[in-house]
Motif scaffolding. Structure first.
Motif, PDB file in Angstrom:
ATOM      1  N   GLY A 156      -6.556 -15.887  46.905  1.00 39.27           N
ATOM      2  CA  GLY A 156      -5.867 -15.033  45.945  1.00 39.27           C
ATOM      3  C   GLY A 156      -6.329 -13.603  46.139  1.00 39.27           C
ATOM      4  N   PHE A 157      -6.111 -12.794  45.113  1.00 37.45           N
ATOM      5  CA  PHE A 157      -6.443 -11.381  45.176  1.00 37.45           C
ATOM      6  C   PHE A 157      -7.662 -11.089  44.302  1.00 37.45           C
ATOM      7  CE2 PHE A 157      -1.854 -11.790  45.647  1.00 37.45           C
ATOM      8  CZ  PHE A 157      -1.674 -11.176  46.867  1.00 37.45           C
ATOM      9  N   SER A 158      -8.459 -10.156  44.738  1.00 40.27           N
ATOM     10  CA  SER A 158      -9.535  -9.657  43.888  1.00 40.27           C
ATOM     11  C   SER A 158      -8.972  -8.494  43.092  1.00 40.27           C
ATOM     12  CB  SER A 158     -10.703  -9.189  44.746  1.00 40.27           C
ATOM     13  OG  SER A 158     -11.617  -8.482  43.947  1.00 40.27           O
ATOM     14  N   SER A 159      -9.136  -8.543  41.799  1.00 43.74           N
ATOM     15  CA  SER A 159      -8.582  -7.472  40.965  1.00 43.74           C
ATOM     16  C   SER A 159      -9.528  -6.272  40.861  1.00 43.74           C
ATOM     17  CB  SER A 159      -8.279  -8.009  39.569  1.00 43.74           C
ATOM     18  OG  SER A 159      -9.458  -8.543  39.000  1.00 43.74           O
ATOM     19  N   LEU A 160     -10.772  -6.440  41.295  1.00 44.64           N
ATOM     20  CA  LEU A 160     -11.754  -5.362  41.228  1.00 44.64           C
ATOM     21  C   LEU A 160     -12.316  -5.068  42.609  1.00 44.64           C
ATOM     22  CD1 LEU A 160     -13.891  -6.668  38.238  1.00 44.64           C
ATOM     23  CD2 LEU A 160     -12.196  -4.847  38.149  1.00 44.64           C
ATOM     24  N   GLU A 161     -12.732  -3.823  42.824  1.00 46.48           N
ATOM     25  CA  GLU A 161     -13.507  -3.515  44.018  1.00 46.48           C
ATOM     26  C   GLU A 161     -14.890  -4.109  43.810  1.00 46.48           C
ATOM     27  OE1 GLU A 161     -14.956   0.355  46.506  1.00 46.48           O
ATOM     28  OE2 GLU A 161     -12.881   0.173  45.839  1.00 46.48           O
ATOM     29  N   MET A 162     -15.415  -4.768  44.850  1.00 51.90           N
ATOM     30  CA  MET A 162     -16.693  -5.464  44.711  1.00 51.90           C
ATOM     31  C   MET A 162     -17.730  -4.903  45.676  1.00 51.90           C
ATOM     32  SD  MET A 162     -15.623  -9.419  43.927  1.00 51.90           S
ATOM     33  CE  MET A 162     -15.586  -9.849  45.619  1.00 51.90           C
ATOM     34  N   PRO A 163     -18.612  -4.017  45.200  1.00 55.43           N
ATOM     35  CA  PRO A 163     -19.740  -3.619  46.034  1.00 55.43           C
ATOM     36  C   PRO A 163     -20.602  -4.864  46.291  1.00 55.43           C
ATOM     37  CG  PRO A 163     -19.537  -2.191  44.114  1.00 55.43           C
ATOM     38  CD  PRO A 163     -18.608  -3.334  43.915  1.00 55.43           C
ATOM     39  N   SER A 164     -20.901  -5.110  47.552  1.00 55.92           N
ATOM     40  CA  SER A 164     -21.595  -6.338  47.930  1.00 55.92           C
ATOM     41  C   SER A 164     -22.807  -6.019  48.783  1.00 55.92           C
ATOM     42  CB  SER A 164     -20.643  -7.258  48.700  1.00 55.92           C
ATOM     43  OG  SER A 164     -19.531  -7.603  47.901  1.00 55.92           O
ATOM     44  N   ARG A 165     -23.759  -6.948  48.757  1.00 58.40           N
ATOM     45  CA  ARG A 165     -24.986  -6.801  49.529  1.00 58.40           C
ATOM     46  C   ARG A 165     -25.168  -8.045  50.392  1.00 58.40           C
ATOM     47  NH1 ARG A 165     -28.703  -5.611  45.667  1.00 58.40           N
ATOM     48  NH2 ARG A 165     -28.870  -7.798  45.107  1.00 58.40           N
ATOM     49  N   LEU A 166     -25.405  -7.816  51.674  1.00 59.58           N
ATOM     50  CA  LEU A 166     -25.673  -8.887  52.628  1.00 59.58           C
ATOM     51  C   LEU A 166     -27.168  -8.907  52.901  1.00 59.58           C
ATOM     52  CD1 LEU A 166     -24.826 -11.011  54.782  1.00 59.58           C
ATOM     53  CD2 LEU A 166     -24.429  -9.086  56.331  1.00 59.58           C
ATOM     54  N   GLU A 167     -27.771 -10.083  52.807  1.00 60.21           N
ATOM     55  CA  GLU A 167     -29.195 -10.271  53.108  1.00 60.21           C
ATOM     56  C   GLU A 167     -29.302 -11.249  54.266  1.00 60.21           C
ATOM     57  OE1 GLU A 167     -30.788 -11.693  49.429  1.00 60.21           O
ATOM     58  OE2 GLU A 167     -30.156  -9.885  48.341  1.00 60.21           O
ATOM     59  N   LEU A 168     -29.911 -10.802  55.353  1.00 59.64           N
ATOM     60  CA  LEU A 168     -30.054 -11.632  56.564  1.00 59.64           C
ATOM     61  C   LEU A 168     -31.523 -11.926  56.827  1.00 59.64           C
ATOM     62  CD1 LEU A 168     -27.695  -9.675  58.978  1.00 59.64           C
ATOM     63  CD2 LEU A 168     -27.152 -11.763  57.733  1.00 59.64           C
ATOM     64  N   GLN A 169     -31.776 -13.118  57.367  1.00 59.96           N
ATOM     65  CA  GLN A 169     -33.118 -13.471  57.781  1.00 59.96           C
ATOM     66  C   GLN A 169     -33.046 -14.265  59.074  1.00 59.96           C
ATOM     67  OE1 GLN A 169     -35.733 -14.900  54.697  1.00 59.96           O
ATOM     68  NE2 GLN A 169     -36.767 -16.260  56.130  1.00 59.96           N
ATOM     69  N   PHE A 170     -33.925 -13.916  60.010  1.00 57.33           N
ATOM     70  CA  PHE A 170     -33.991 -14.577  61.323  1.00 57.33           C
ATOM     71  C   PHE A 170     -35.423 -15.057  61.553  1.00 57.33           C
ATOM     72  CE2 PHE A 170     -30.777 -11.290  61.397  1.00 57.33           C
ATOM     73  CZ  PHE A 170     -29.670 -11.963  61.879  1.00 57.33           C
TER      74      PHE A 170
END
Length: 174
Positions: A156-170
């Motif tokens: 579907g559609f997101s009705s809001l802009e979503m600031p997001s954070r990606l956390e990576l671990q190796f």
């Protein structure tokens, strides 16, 4: 019954040990409101410093034989305002270089390092991704690297802009 001891005898632990973990905790990107449900959507995070000097410290780079994906999480920066249930599949790809645009993303970002298919409808503001078993030593021993967050099959559609954070671990292994 006689064959079972032979099977157990052949099983052994890997000789690969985790030496240290490489964490990249605050990689930010914005998911725009109203993305269409037909196309895949790409969010490129460029020039992530590997910080290899801090991670390797006094270890020799040749001592490490493998750097593999361990964990990845995508979280909403604004807490409960983010809801990723409109996405069915998320993929994180590592890119060959920084010269990426929408026309060459599949040629430059071929290696899938994390994924999540069939994201639950009640996922909320956090998506835990599944690591792929690939060796990223050549990419993570450079000065920096680039990843692409790919949203596939939107429900579907997101009705809001979503600031997001990606956390990576190796995990670096020897």
């Amino acid at each position: 019954v006689l064959f079972l001891p032979f099977l157990c005898w052949q099983c052994s632990d890997d000789d690969v040990n985790v030496v240290f973990e490489m964490q990249y905790p605050n990689l930010q990107f914005n998911i725009h409101a109203g993305l269409n449900t037909i196309d895949a959507h790409f969010f490129i995070i460029r020039d992530i410093p590997t910080n290899k000097a801090a991670f390797f410290r006094d270890r020799d780079e040749s001592e490490i034989i493998e750097i593999s994906p361990s964990t990845a999480v995508i979280r909403g920066v604004q807490g409960n305002l983010a809801d990723y249930s409109f996405v069915d599949e998320m993929v994180i790809r590592i890119c060959d270089d920084n010269q990426i645009n929408e026309s060459n993303i599949f040629q430059k970002c071929r290696r899938e390092i994390f994924f999540r298919e069939a994201i639950p409808f009640n996922t909320g503001n956090r998506v835990d991704l599944i690591p792929n078993a690939i060796n990223l030593k050549s990419e993570l021993t450079q000065d920096n690297f680039t990843v692409a967050v790919v949203l596939n099959r939107l429900r579907g559609f997101s009705s809001l802009e979503m600031p997001s954070r990606l956390e990576l671990q190796f995990q670096a292994k020897r």
